[in-house]
Write a protein that holds these residues in place. Structure first.
Motif, PDB file in Angstrom:
ATOM      1  N   GLN A 195      15.290 -29.499 -42.676  1.00  0.00           N
ATOM      2  CA  GLN A 195      14.714 -28.417 -43.300  1.00  0.00           C
ATOM      3  C   GLN A 195      13.179 -28.917 -43.984  1.00  0.00           C
ATOM      4  OE1 GLN A 195      17.197 -27.165 -46.482  1.00  0.00           O
ATOM      5  NE2 GLN A 195      18.701 -26.365 -45.251  1.00  0.00           N
ATOM      6  N   GLN A 196      12.317 -28.063 -43.619  1.00  0.00           N
ATOM      7  CA  GLN A 196      10.994 -28.249 -44.371  1.00  0.00           C
ATOM      8  C   GLN A 196      10.613 -27.152 -45.384  1.00  0.00           C
ATOM      9  OE1 GLN A 196       7.927 -28.806 -41.411  1.00  0.00           O
ATOM     10  NE2 GLN A 196       9.005 -30.736 -40.337  1.00  0.00           N
ATOM     11  N   VAL A 197      10.247 -27.670 -46.384  1.00  0.00           N
ATOM     12  CA  VAL A 197       9.725 -26.831 -47.509  1.00  0.00           C
ATOM     13  C   VAL A 197       8.475 -26.947 -47.915  1.00  0.00           C
ATOM     14  CG1 VAL A 197      10.282 -26.399 -49.981  1.00  0.00           C
ATOM     15  CG2 VAL A 197      12.313 -27.040 -48.702  1.00  0.00           C
ATOM     16  N   LYS A 198       7.818 -25.741 -47.862  1.00  0.00           N
ATOM     17  CA  LYS A 198       6.257 -25.717 -48.242  1.00  0.00           C
ATOM     18  C   LYS A 198       6.234 -25.625 -49.767  1.00  0.00           C
ATOM     19  CE  LYS A 198       4.538 -23.747 -43.934  1.00  0.00           C
ATOM     20  NZ  LYS A 198       3.730 -22.681 -43.325  1.00  0.00           N
ATOM     21  N   VAL A 199       5.524 -26.564 -50.480  1.00  0.00           N
ATOM     22  CA  VAL A 199       5.108 -26.475 -51.704  1.00  0.00           C
ATOM     23  C   VAL A 199       3.710 -26.404 -52.001  1.00  0.00           C
ATOM     24  CG1 VAL A 199       5.324 -27.987 -53.789  1.00  0.00           C
ATOM     25  CG2 VAL A 199       6.888 -28.017 -52.008  1.00  0.00           C
ATOM     26  N   ASN A 200       3.490 -25.225 -52.904  1.00  0.00           N
ATOM     27  CA  ASN A 200       2.346 -24.854 -53.289  1.00  0.00           C
ATOM     28  C   ASN A 200       1.885 -25.357 -54.738  1.00  0.00           C
ATOM     29  OD1 ASN A 200      -0.049 -23.581 -54.128  1.00  0.00           O
ATOM     30  ND2 ASN A 200       0.383 -21.625 -53.336  1.00  0.00           N
ATOM     31  N   ASP A 201       1.191 -26.225 -54.869  1.00  0.00           N
ATOM     32  CA  ASP A 201       0.810 -26.742 -56.275  1.00  0.00           C
ATOM     33  C   ASP A 201      -0.656 -26.415 -56.502  1.00  0.00           C
ATOM     34  OD1 ASP A 201      -0.411 -28.555 -54.355  1.00  0.00           O
ATOM     35  OD2 ASP A 201       0.687 -30.566 -55.227  1.00  0.00           O
ATOM     36  N   ASP A 202      -0.988 -25.477 -56.113  1.00  0.00           N
ATOM     37  CA  ASP A 202      -2.605 -25.111 -56.502  1.00  0.00           C
ATOM     38  C   ASP A 202      -2.620 -24.987 -58.007  1.00  0.00           C
ATOM     39  OD1 ASP A 202      -3.196 -25.057 -53.867  1.00  0.00           O
ATOM     40  OD2 ASP A 202      -2.995 -23.253 -53.621  1.00  0.00           O
TER      41      ASP A 202
END
Length: 119
Positions: free
Chosen positions: A28-35
């Motif tokens: 599984q690949q999870v996209k993390v938005n840490d903007d």
């Protein structure tokens, strides 16, 4: 509930068990938005829980050598369900094991880490 193409119940499989066991597991690949993340430092952590949640209070202890007479302001409170807390425990454990293998054992008792000056 949605039916499969051949309208078999969801718990039945069309593949033999041996073939299913040999299929490679998909990662599984999870996209993390840490903007918009706000980073902060903590050298104090208090853990409490209820039957439903685990609560982490993180803060800054300005007097780590005398914690009994210090008021600590909690800067962050993280509330987790116990499943997420267990995954966090595992991830932190693995990260700390790798760190200690590279840099040596971490001593958590600050009194044992402080080097006293000889006068």
């Amino acid at each position: 509930m949605s039916a499969k193409k051949d309208d078999k119940p969801a718990d039945e499989t069309t593949e033999p068990a041996a073939e299913a066991a040999q299929a490679p597991a998909q990662q599984q690949q999870v996209k993390v938005n840490d903007d918009n993340v706000a980073a902060s430092y903590a050298n104090f952590c208090r853990v409490s829980s209820t039957p439903e949640e685990l609560i982490l209070d993180l803060g800054l202890n300005p007097q780590p050598l005398d914690p009994a007479n210090t008021e600590i302001n909690v800067g962050q409170r993280i509330i987790l369900n116990h499943y997420t807390a267990k995954r966090l425990l595992s991830a932190l454990s693995m990260a700390l094991q790798r760190h200690e293998q590279a840099f040596g054992v971490l001593e958590t008792d600050i009194r044992k880490r402080v080097v006293r000056q000889q006068t």
